[in-house]
Structures are given as C-alpha cells and as structure tokens.
Design a protein around this motif. Structure first.
Motif, mmCIF file in Angstrom:
data_model
loop_
_atom_site.group_PDB
_atom_site.id
_atom_site.type_symbol
_atom_site.label_atom_id
_atom_site.label_comp_id
_atom_site.label_asym_id
_atom_site.label_seq_id
_atom_site.Cartn_x
_atom_site.Cartn_y
_atom_site.Cartn_z
ATOM 1 N N TYR A 39 43.228 34.820 88.964
ATOM 2 C CA TYR A 39 43.417 36.064 89.693
ATOM 3 C C TYR A 39 43.744 37.148 88.672
ATOM 4 O O TYR A 39 44.761 37.097 88.009
ATOM 5 C CB TYR A 39 44.588 35.957 90.663
ATOM 6 N N GLN A 40 42.885 38.146 88.554
ATOM 7 C CA GLN A 40 43.181 39.216 87.629
ATOM 8 C C GLN A 40 44.230 40.143 88.234
ATOM 9 O O GLN A 40 44.361 40.245 89.447
ATOM 10 C CB GLN A 40 41.918 40.004 87.323
ATOM 11 N N ASP A 41 44.972 40.797 87.360
ATOM 12 C CA ASP A 41 45.868 41.829 87.860
ATOM 13 C C ASP A 41 45.030 42.893 88.565
ATOM 14 O O ASP A 41 43.969 43.289 88.077
ATOM 15 C CB ASP A 41 46.628 42.486 86.699
ATOM 16 N N PRO A 42 45.476 43.377 89.707
ATOM 17 C CA PRO A 42 44.715 44.439 90.387
ATOM 18 C C PRO A 42 44.602 45.685 89.510
ATOM 19 O O PRO A 42 45.428 45.919 88.625
ATOM 20 C CB PRO A 42 45.557 44.717 91.639
ATOM 21 N N VAL A 43 43.576 46.456 89.775
ATOM 22 C CA VAL A 43 43.373 47.729 89.073
ATOM 23 C C VAL A 43 44.316 48.778 89.657
ATOM 24 O O VAL A 43 44.513 48.848 90.871
ATOM 25 C CB VAL A 43 41.908 48.191 89.242
ATOM 26 N N PHE A 44 44.902 49.590 88.789
ATOM 27 C CA PHE A 44 45.664 50.762 89.224
ATOM 28 C C PHE A 44 45.179 51.917 88.377
ATOM 29 O O PHE A 44 45.268 51.880 87.148
ATOM 30 C CB PHE A 44 47.165 50.549 89.034
ATOM 31 N N GLY A 45 44.622 52.942 89.027
ATOM 32 C CA GLY A 45 44.079 54.046 88.248
ATOM 33 C C GLY A 45 44.151 55.363 88.991
ATOM 34 O O GLY A 45 44.585 55.436 90.145
ATOM 35 N N GLY A 46 43.701 56.411 88.313
ATOM 36 C CA GLY A 46 43.760 57.760 88.872
ATOM 37 C C GLY A 46 44.969 58.518 88.364
ATOM 38 O O GLY A 46 45.911 57.946 87.836
ATOM 39 N N ARG A 47 44.928 59.832 88.522
ATOM 40 C CA ARG A 47 46.046 60.674 88.073
ATOM 41 C C ARG A 47 47.036 60.844 89.218
ATOM 42 O O ARG A 47 46.672 61.239 90.321
ATOM 43 C CB ARG A 47 45.527 62.033 87.605
ATOM 44 N N VAL A 48 48.293 60.499 88.935
ATOM 45 C CA VAL A 48 49.326 60.533 89.968
ATOM 46 C C VAL A 48 50.345 61.609 89.613
ATOM 47 O O VAL A 48 50.860 61.640 88.493
ATOM 48 C CB VAL A 48 50.027 59.169 90.092
ATOM 49 N N THR A 49 50.654 62.468 90.571
ATOM 50 C CA THR A 49 51.676 63.497 90.378
ATOM 51 C C THR A 49 52.868 63.183 91.269
ATOM 52 O O THR A 49 52.760 63.184 92.504
ATOM 53 C CB THR A 49 51.123 64.890 90.728
ATOM 54 N N GLY A 50 54.005 62.868 90.635
ATOM 55 C CA GLY A 50 55.213 62.586 91.406
ATOM 56 C C GLY A 50 55.123 61.260 92.149
ATOM 57 O O GLY A 50 54.300 60.392 91.847
ATOM 58 N N ARG A 51 55.980 61.097 93.160
ATOM 59 C CA ARG A 51 56.014 59.875 93.966
ATOM 60 C C ARG A 51 55.110 60.054 95.178
ATOM 61 O O ARG A 51 55.316 60.963 95.983
ATOM 62 C CB ARG A 51 57.437 59.561 94.436
#
Length: 747
Positions: A223-235
């Motif tokens: 099981y690969q670690d899930p992808v987390f991407g994109g630009r995130v601003t704040g919570r």
C-alpha cells in the motif's frame, strides 16, 4: 455560516471494457452520509454507477465553480486509467478514445478564480480491484492509474485545490469483502468519523491525510502512502465539533526535557561500547544488549506521546538507537550473549540467521537473529516477532520450542535440534516409502496441532522441517520458522510478506493476493504447501508450480517400484487433494490428511506380498506395474509404458489343477501399429515373432502359454495360470509380459 458543497461519485458496475468493482457505490453512499452530518454540513450531490457520466460530472463542476461556495469537495471511487491521451477517472460511459474525466480538466475546472476565498478539496480512490481495459486499441496502451501519475498531474498544473488520492501502482486488488469498502476509503471514513479530529475537535485536510496515510502505511509496503498535493493556505477545515481524539500539545519544555533524557540514555550506553575487544567478547556484548534493551523500552513508551515522534531531536535520537541495535546484530563466533557463547552459524532464511549457542547450564541452544540490515523495515520486524509469538503459543513435541525474545538486537532463543532440514536430508534418495510417510505423518500432526490453536503456518517447505536422527535410526521431524504465521489473536493484517516460496505457497498467496480473511487465514494454505512437501520428500526435487498432471506423472514413476497399486493411488489422491488451485476444492483439514497417511502406511507396512488379492486387485497390480499409472477402477485394457502394445485382460474359468487357483488370466496383445519385417512375408514374420515370444516365456513355462491371435494383423494371447492370487504372483506375470514385449521390440 459558510456554504459547503460536495459531489460524491462511485462507479463499480462497469460494462464491457472494464472489470466491475464491488464496493465503489457503497463507498460513495457512506462518504455522502458522513459529509451530510451536522459536524460537516455539506450540501451533497451523490451519483453512483450509471449516473456517473462525463456530462454529469462536468455539469456539476461548472455549476460548483460559479456557486460562490466557501468549500468545494469532489470525491470519486472507481477505475483510474492512463493512456497516450492523458490520465483519466473512468466514468460509466467510457469509450475507447474517451475514458472519462481528464485529471487535468478536473484541476482546471476546480481552480478558484483570482481573489476567490473558495477552498477546493479533491479525494480520489482508484485503489480498487480489477484490471485495465480489456480491449486495447492498436498502437495505444491503457493501464491503471498510479500514485506517480497523480503526482505528475499536480506538478504540471500546480493547483490551488487540495488533492488526497490513493491509486494502486501494481494492479493489485485492494477491495476487502470483510471491510465492505476499498482500503483507502475504509480508513478515510474512520478518519472522518473522528479519528482525524484534532485537540480542538476539527477535522482538517492535513489531519485527514495524516491519519489515512499512517493507517495505510501500517498495513504493508504494497500500500503506497496516499498522495497529498496542491497549494494550501491556512487550515482547511472539513468538519468541526467532533470529539477530540488527540490531546492538546504538551509544553515545549516537556518535549525538550524528553529529548535531553534520550540523549543521556544514549550517551550512557555509548560508554559501554568503549570496552576492549576481549572484554567486549567476554561480557561487554551481553551487558550492552541488556542495557540497550531497557533504553529501547523507554523509547517505545515515549513514542506514545503525541507529536514527539515528529520532532527532529527525538527522531535523531531514535535513529541513533537503531544504529546501535544494528551494531549489536553484527556478531561473530566466540561472543558471549545473555544466553551463552555463539559457536557457529547453522542456518538462515528470509528473516534472519540461526546461531548455535553453548550454554554451560542447559547445553546447546539455537539463537535466531534478525537481519540487522533490515531494521528499518518495521513491518518485517513485526512479522519476525509474530513468528516468535506463534511458536510461543504452541506446545507440541514436533514443534520447536522457543524461549526468550530480545529487541536489542531482535532475536530469540529456541531449542536446538541437531540434524538436517528436509532439503539437506533429501529423504527421497535413500528412505523407503514408509519412512518418508512417517516423517510426513509426524509433520502433519504438528501442523494439525497448530491449526487446533488457530495458528496458520503459511510457509510449509523442506527448509522449515528439521529432522533429528534417534539412536534407533528413526528420523524425527520438528516444525519451525513461523515468521509468516497468522494466529487469531494477532493484530497484524495480512501482508505481502505472508507469501512463502513459490514452489510451496498456495496460489492465493501470489495470484491477486489481498488481505481477505477468507484467503489468508485458513488451513487450506498449509494444506496446499503440505501437498507440495509430500512431492518433494518422494522426488527430492521441487514440484512444478500449478502443474499437477506433470507432478503426478513423476510421482507415478517414482512409486512404481516401491509401492503397491493401492498405496500409490492413496498417495496420488492425497497429493491431488492438497494442491488443487481453488482453496474450496482442496482437502479441508489435516485430520483428513492424517487419515490418508495412516491408511497408506498401514497398506505398505502390513500388506504381505503373499496376501490374497481379488481378481480386480490382481489385474490392477499388473496394470500399475506395466503402465506406471495408478488404475482408475476396473481395467478394460491398458497400454505398456511405451504405448506400442495394447493389452486386454480377461479371466476365464479352468479345471482346478493340483496346484493353482482354478482360473486362467488371458491377456490379448494387440500392437498399436502394424508389425512388419523388411523383405519378409507375413507368414515368415509370424513364425519368427512367435518363436521369440516362446523363447522369452521359457522361464515362465510352468505358468505361461502363448496362443496365436485370431485377427489378420499380428496379435497373440498369453494365458497365465496363477499359482496363487498374490502380489508376488502378479509381479512374476509382469516379468513375463516385459520379457515378451522386449523380445518383440528387438531388431
């Protein structure tokens, strides 16, 4: 109050080109239900199966972008595809050149307008069972989407949307019937239902990803670690007012105090390493093992403190601890351990090496030491400890007993069994069938006892059965190496490492392996491996995987000279019953296997060659010896081993003589091809061949008589007058048959 909208799509009932998926629609329904709860308060649109079309998704995405919502969430469960045209989410209405929604298009449509405060979250679960499209277009390949493909799209588009995705990279099946969900969505639901709630009760995209990735990483490296991407601003807060699972962060001073304490422990240990070489070998190594074990226990307790494991100072100290553990695993003969002095290395395998230890108190023991170069593989270390725990649970005379376990370095002490494993012993090269079967019977009894205690070995093979030679010349087998075992109280999930060696592992451990309980935790795994072990013990060679007929043919030839027809039939039936491809077609348990073994041992041990046989048994024994195959019921006719003579037996009554049984066995010999001799008439050929047959039967003239055939082509009859209906008499008839056929085949 902020407005939140979500589109939840799940498609599993694909038609035509794509395999159907079991749980996608259910996944979508459950995700939609959670997002509709007051804690999340999303305005949810749910589409499943036939509703999941390209047009339906695009229409919703366009409307969502202009809706003015503060938070937009898009969830998709189904197939993902990659081809020359791009990376796609496969919709129900997919076509050969239009699989569905392009990920690039998806990212563009969800991109917030300049100056917009809208947050966008994309969650993709393409980690399901099934293969790529089954009808490829010429010149264009299609495969399932992988995590790397998602990352490539994110790098190219640099979206403001937050993306959390999981995609299988090796076409494995990750839907589990016992969970009712895909693996990724199962843990996603757990996280949404509160596991990802921080100390304030909020579920954020970061806490969601942290929980899901942690849980999936704990399963296995497949099981690969899930992808987390994109630009995130704040919570980016998805839900609020959930019951906090995490406690509030501790004061910084407390974290610093623990990190300082870790350094003190490690520096104290480091001073032990400064001993001279002689002192280190004599007592320093053993002292270091004990001291580092207590330090390791301290680290294990502190790791439970929230946030500590993520701190650089603590991680650095933990890496130093692992380095010290690795150093303790680098041993050599003459070093004194806490249990005795290492004498020599006596074995090894995929999880560790086995050393012989001399202990002045209890004699000699074996010490299994984990491969220190793999200490960073946490799952494998757990599996190694799992093997020890499985053996610790069992108390059978033919299962090696284990004693102490250590973590620094990982290893355990067990009884030393002096002798070779079955591969090195090679019983098929010198043992009679009864001795081989007795070893198999004792091994099967040990496996049956493990199953009784709900322990499945999952790695039955020649290397894992060690045989000790008793003073009376009998070999006693001992089952060992439970590193791949599963037992009912373990918390580990089935993993890629639970697979074994290809010659002996059951097909379900390799073909589309997944952690379904029904496939990874049943006795049928050991039943299959035991059948292949039986083959090895007789043949002294590994079986051909999944080639039952070829293996049976070789078993027939091996057993021909040493077993009766009945015993051979039992052995072959047992082998076939164990190694069927489908688990449900195999022998169900070791109670049945033990019954087979007991019957065949009794047949070979207590069957006198002079025991009276029934007429069918007599003919079957002859047919078995001539054909090399176990007879299936009553023989009408049979061919010799080379297939050039068909022999049809028939019993006829005859006047009882002063010696004999009063019956004659008439055997009609018919060549499979027309007999001919160069430059010779048929009459002359018949005369020569009949003379040859008569000469070959001369040693058997007290029982054998030739008669000419009654057909145009050359045939003949051999009439045999049994002296008694015994195996000895049947074997003498076989000699006469072979002698006659051999003389006919000579130039």
């Amino acid at each position: 109050m902020s407005r939140k909208i979500a589109l939840v799509a799940g498609v599993g009932s694909y038609e035509g080109r794509w395999e159907q998926l079991d749980s996608c629609a259910h996944d979508a329904d459950q995700i939609a239900a959670v997002l509709s709860e007051p804690e999340y308060d999303f305005d949810v649109t749910t589409i499943v199966d036939q509703q999941v079309t390209r047009q339906a998704i695009l229409r919703w995405l366009v409307d969502a972008k202009t809706s003015g919502a503060d938070l937009i969430l898009f969830y998709f469960a189904g197939h993902g595809a990659v081809n020359d045209l791009g990376t796609f989410l496969v919709t129900f209405d997919n076509e050969e050149f239009d699989e569905g929604i392009s990920l690039v298009t998806l990212m563009q449509l969800l991109q917030p307008a300049p100056g917009s405060s809208t947050s966008t979250v994309v969650i993709l679960d393409c980690c399901h069972a099934g293969e790529a499209a089954s009808t490829p277009v010429a010149g264009r390949s299609t495969r399932r989407v992988a995590n790397t493909d998602i990352n490539n799209v994110l790098r190219q588009s640099d979206p403001s949307a937050v993306v959390i995705a999981a995609c299988a990279s090796d076409q494995r099946a990750w839907e589990t019937a016992n969970l009712g969900h895909g693996i990724f969505t199962f843990h996603l639901l757990e996280a949404l239902l509160g596991y990802a709630a921080d100390h304030t009760g909020d579920v954020t995209v970061h806490s969601l990803y942290e929980v899901v990735s942690r849980e999936m990483a704990s399963l296995d490296t497949w099981y690969q670690d899930p992808v987390f991407g994109g630009r995130v601003t704040g919570r980016v807060i998805l839900g609020s007012r959930l019951t906090p699972v995490l406690s509030p962060p501790r004061p910084e001073q407390e974290y610093e105090r623990i990190e300082l304490e870790a350094q003190v422990h490690l520096e104290e240990y480091n001073r032990l390493r400064s001993a001279t070489i002689d002192a280190w070998r004599a007592s320093g190594y053993a002292d270091a093992c004990r001291r580092l074990e207590s330090i390791s226990d301290w680290f294990a307790r502190k790791e439970q403190i929230q946030g500590l494991s993520q701190r650089e100072g603590f991680r650095s100290a933990k890496n130093t601890l692992i380095r010290y553990q690795t150093e303790l695993g680098l041993v050599e003969p003459g070093i004194r351990t806490p249990w005795g002095v290492l004498e020599k290395e006596i074995g090894g395998g995929g999880f560790g090496k086995v050393w012989l230890i001399a202990d002045g108190k209890s004699g000699r023991q074996a010490y299994k030491l984990y491969h220190v170069n793999e200490l960073s593989d946490r799952e494998k270390v757990k599996r190694f400890k799992n093997g020890y725990d499985a053996m610790r649970m069992l108390n059978h005379d033919r299962i090696v007993k284990v004693h102490d376990y250590s973590t620094c370095p990982p290893g355990f002490v067990m009884d030393y069994v002096e002798g070779d494993n079955l591969r090195d012993l090679a019983p098929g090269t010198f043992m009679d069938p009864v001795s081989i079967l007795c070893i198999l019977q004792a091994s099967a009894d040990a496996i049956a006892d493990a199953h009784k205690h709900l322990v499945i070995h999952r790695d039955i093979k020649p290397e894992n059965i060690v045989c000790s030679l008793r003073e009376d010349g009998i070999y006693e087998p001992f089952l060992t190496d439970f590193d791949l075992a599963w037992f009912s109280t373990q918390t580990q999930k089935a993993t890629k490492t639970a697979m074994g060696v290809v010659y002996y592992a059951a097909p379900e451990q390799y073909v589309a392996f997944n952690p379904k309980a029904a496939r990874s935790r049943t006795p049928s795994l050991d039943v299959y491996s035991f059948g292949q072990l039986l083959y090895f013990c007789f043949m002294n060679a590994d079986p051909e995987p999944l080639n039952i007929d070829t293996n049976v043919e070789k078993l027939h030839r091996r057993l021909l000279s040493s077993c009766t027809a009945k015993a051979t039939r039992l052995i072959v039936d047992l082998y076939r019953g164990c190694v069927q491809f489908a688990p449900e077609d195999r022998i169900s348990d070791f109670k049945t296997i033990l019954a087979y073994l007991s019957e065949v041992i009794q047949e070979l041990t207590y069957t006198d060659n002079d025991k009276k046989l029934e007429p069918d048994e007599y003919v079957n024994e002859v047919a078995f010896q001539i054909t090399g195959r176990v007879p299936e019921g009553h023989f009408g006719s049979f061919f010799n081993a080379t297939g050039n003579w068909e022999i049809t037996p028939e019993w006829r009554d005859a006047p009882r003589l002063r010696s004999g049984v009063g019956r004659i066995l008439s055997l009609h010999f018919l060549p499979s091809t027309r007999m001919a001799m160069e430059n010779m008439s048929n009459e002359r050929m018949r005369l020569i061949l009949n003379r040859r047959i008569d000469a070959s039967l001369a040693p058997f003239r007290d029982q054998a008589t030739r008669h000419p055939g009654r057909q145009g082509a050359f045939t003949f009859f051999l009439e045999w007058r049994p002296k008694n209906m015994s195996r000895t008499d049947a074997l003498r008839l076989c000699e006469a048959i072979r002698s006659a056929i051999d003389t006919l085949q000579s130039p």
